[in-house]
Motif scaffolding. Structure first.
Motif, PDB file in Angstrom:
ATOM      1  N   SER A  11      28.830   0.702 -19.694  1.00  0.00           N
ATOM      2  CA  SER A  11      28.972  -0.725 -19.382  1.00  0.00           C
ATOM      3  C   SER A  11      30.339  -1.220 -19.841  1.00  0.00           C
ATOM      4  O   SER A  11      31.082  -0.535 -20.555  1.00  0.00           O
ATOM      5  CB  SER A  11      27.876  -1.525 -20.090  1.00  0.00           C
ATOM      6  N   SER A  12      30.669  -2.452 -19.452  1.00  0.00           N
ATOM      7  CA  SER A  12      31.930  -3.051 -19.895  1.00  0.00           C
ATOM      8  C   SER A  12      31.937  -3.269 -21.399  1.00  0.00           C
ATOM      9  O   SER A  12      32.986  -3.182 -22.054  1.00  0.00           O
ATOM     10  CB  SER A  12      32.160  -4.384 -19.172  1.00  0.00           C
ATOM     11  N   ASN A  13      30.755  -3.526 -21.973  1.00  0.00           N
ATOM     12  CA  ASN A  13      30.680  -3.710 -23.421  1.00  0.00           C
ATOM     13  C   ASN A  13      31.013  -2.428 -24.171  1.00  0.00           C
ATOM     14  O   ASN A  13      31.708  -2.447 -25.190  1.00  0.00           O
ATOM     15  CB  ASN A  13      29.278  -4.191 -23.828  1.00  0.00           C
ATOM     16  N   ILE A 115      29.891   0.763 -31.930  1.00  0.00           N
ATOM     17  CA  ILE A 115      28.992   0.424 -30.837  1.00  0.00           C
ATOM     18  C   ILE A 115      29.313  -0.967 -30.302  1.00  0.00           C
ATOM     19  O   ILE A 115      29.541  -1.912 -31.075  1.00  0.00           O
ATOM     20  CB  ILE A 115      27.503   0.514 -31.281  1.00  0.00           C
ATOM     21  N   GLY A 116      29.374  -1.082 -28.988  1.00  0.00           N
ATOM     22  CA  GLY A 116      29.573  -2.378 -28.357  1.00  0.00           C
ATOM     23  C   GLY A 116      28.257  -3.109 -28.229  1.00  0.00           C
ATOM     24  O   GLY A 116      27.189  -2.499 -28.225  1.00  0.00           O
ATOM     25  N   THR A 117      28.333  -4.408 -28.123  1.00  0.00           N
ATOM     26  CA  THR A 117      27.098  -5.169 -28.009  1.00  0.00           C
ATOM     27  C   THR A 117      27.317  -6.440 -27.205  1.00  0.00           C
ATOM     28  O   THR A 117      28.413  -6.984 -27.145  1.00  0.00           O
ATOM     29  CB  THR A 117      26.537  -5.539 -29.395  1.00  0.00           C
ATOM     30  N   VAL A 145      30.423  -2.838 -35.299  1.00  0.00           N
ATOM     31  CA  VAL A 145      29.820  -3.493 -34.145  1.00  0.00           C
ATOM     32  C   VAL A 145      30.892  -4.341 -33.455  1.00  0.00           C
ATOM     33  O   VAL A 145      31.469  -5.240 -34.066  1.00  0.00           O
ATOM     34  CB  VAL A 145      28.638  -4.389 -34.568  1.00  0.00           C
ATOM     35  N   VAL A 146      31.168  -4.010 -32.187  1.00  0.00           N
ATOM     36  CA  VAL A 146      32.216  -4.701 -31.444  1.00  0.00           C
ATOM     37  C   VAL A 146      31.578  -5.605 -30.397  1.00  0.00           C
ATOM     38  O   VAL A 146      31.023  -5.128 -29.409  1.00  0.00           O
ATOM     39  CB  VAL A 146      33.173  -3.694 -30.759  1.00  0.00           C
ATOM     40  N   PRO A 147      31.606  -6.916 -30.590  1.00  0.00           N
ATOM     41  CA  PRO A 147      30.964  -7.840 -29.643  1.00  0.00           C
ATOM     42  C   PRO A 147      31.704  -7.924 -28.317  1.00  0.00           C
ATOM     43  O   PRO A 147      32.846  -7.470 -28.188  1.00  0.00           O
ATOM     44  CB  PRO A 147      30.968  -9.179 -30.365  1.00  0.00           C
ATOM     45  N   ASP A 272      32.800 -12.916 -30.878  1.00  0.00           N
ATOM     46  CA  ASP A 272      34.246 -12.782 -30.954  1.00  0.00           C
ATOM     47  C   ASP A 272      34.729 -11.847 -32.057  1.00  0.00           C
ATOM     48  O   ASP A 272      35.806 -11.232 -31.931  1.00  0.00           O
ATOM     49  CB  ASP A 272      34.905 -14.166 -31.196  1.00  0.00           C
ATOM     50  N   ILE A 273      34.006 -11.766 -33.150  1.00  0.00           N
ATOM     51  CA  ILE A 273      34.502 -11.076 -34.345  1.00  0.00           C
ATOM     52  C   ILE A 273      33.706  -9.789 -34.603  1.00  0.00           C
ATOM     53  O   ILE A 273      32.472  -9.826 -34.698  1.00  0.00           O
ATOM     54  CB  ILE A 273      34.384 -11.981 -35.603  1.00  0.00           C
TER      55      ILE A 273
END
Length: 280
Positions: A11-13, A115-117, A145-147, A272-273
């Motif tokens: 996914s893009s996330n 991990i993206g979220t 964790v990368v939002p 954002d963070i």
């Protein structure tokens, strides 16, 4: 070399998480393990026949397509300016998601999960999605964790919320220290309480320990009084231009309130963070 595991669902996330990680560790040589898990669900059981899908069917319908997507993902990285001096390994698994993560963390001696979220949708919105939530609560490995809206900037200001109630060992803090060596950021240790009160003896001792531990880094202590912890975090993030929030999983009071409280419109730090979650 640091071993970094990045679960991806293409996914893009998840691509955003990959971009962030590659930028973050641009100056280092790392082993990146790109993992796609074809999750075991009841939908993959042929109930009328009374048996699970065969290995050949799983390979043809799940594993092979995932390998193709991983190859495409690796080519996307290779064609970009992000690949750096890293080694990349592709992993395709058919398993329960968390069991797969745990297995590869142990087998590959993973130092960090990235991990993206994206926040869950619906009336009961959550700050982070279910996969990321499961990883940071059920896998004992330092996790970044990368939002969804987080774009890489080299961290200059790092918030470290704590109530000083727990002692953080040097082993627990070491991954944080490694990152400080990498980015040379300022640490803002943040204590939030619902009412004014004086730290007890144990809290003072833990505060003094952290003061000593971070003695060689730019750091400061900040005390806020606010009935709403999330609102206080939001205010602090905005006023200090915070680039990264560090949390300790065992500090349940702060950890659960900041990461898992139902979303309100005014609270945007979760989108954002990035969060760095430390585990013992």
């Amino acid at each position: 070399m640091k071993n970094i595991l990045i679960p991806t669902d293409f996914s893009s996330n998840s691509w955003n998480a990959i971009e962030y990680a590659l930028n973050f560790f641009e100056g280092q040589s790392c082993n990146f393990y790109l993992l796609h898990v074809n999750t075991v669900t009841s939908g993959y059981v042929v109930e009328d026949a009374g048996y699970a899908l065969t290995k050949d069917i799983i390979d043809d319908t799940l594993i092979k397509p995932s390998k193709i997507q991983l190859n495409n993902l690796l080519k996307r990285i290779s064609d970009s300016s992000l690949k750096g001096n890293h080694r990349f390994f592709k992993i395709t698994d058919y398993n329960f998601f968390i069991e797969s993560i745990r297995k590869h963390v142990e087998e590959k001696k993973i130092d960090l999960i990235v991990i993206g979220t994206k926040g869950a949708t619906g009336l009961k919105k959550l700050i982070i999605g279910s996969n990321a939530a499961s990883v940071i609560t059920r896998v004992h490995c330092t996790t970044l964790v990368v939002p969804e809206n987080a774009k890489f900037v080299k961290p200059k200001e790092i918030a470290f919320p704590t109530d000083f109630s727990a002692f953080y060992s040097s082993e627990l803090l070491r991954p944080f220290q490694d990152i400080l060596e990498l980015v040379n950021a300022s640490i803002r240790l943040l204590h939030i309480n619902k009412r004014d009160y004086v730290l007890n003896a144990d809290q003072k001792k833990n505060k003094d320990y952290l003061d000593d531990y971070f003695n060689h880094y730019k750091h400061s202590f900040h005390f806020l009084t606010n009935k709403d912890i999330e609102a206080a975090i939001q205010c602090f993030v905005e006023s200090r231009d915070i680039d990264l929030i560090v949390m300790v999983a065992k500090n349940l009071n702060y950890f659960q309130r900041i990461l898992f409280h139902p979303l309100v419109e005014e609270i945007t730090y979760h989108t954002d963070i990035p969060f760095l979650v430390l585990h013992e």
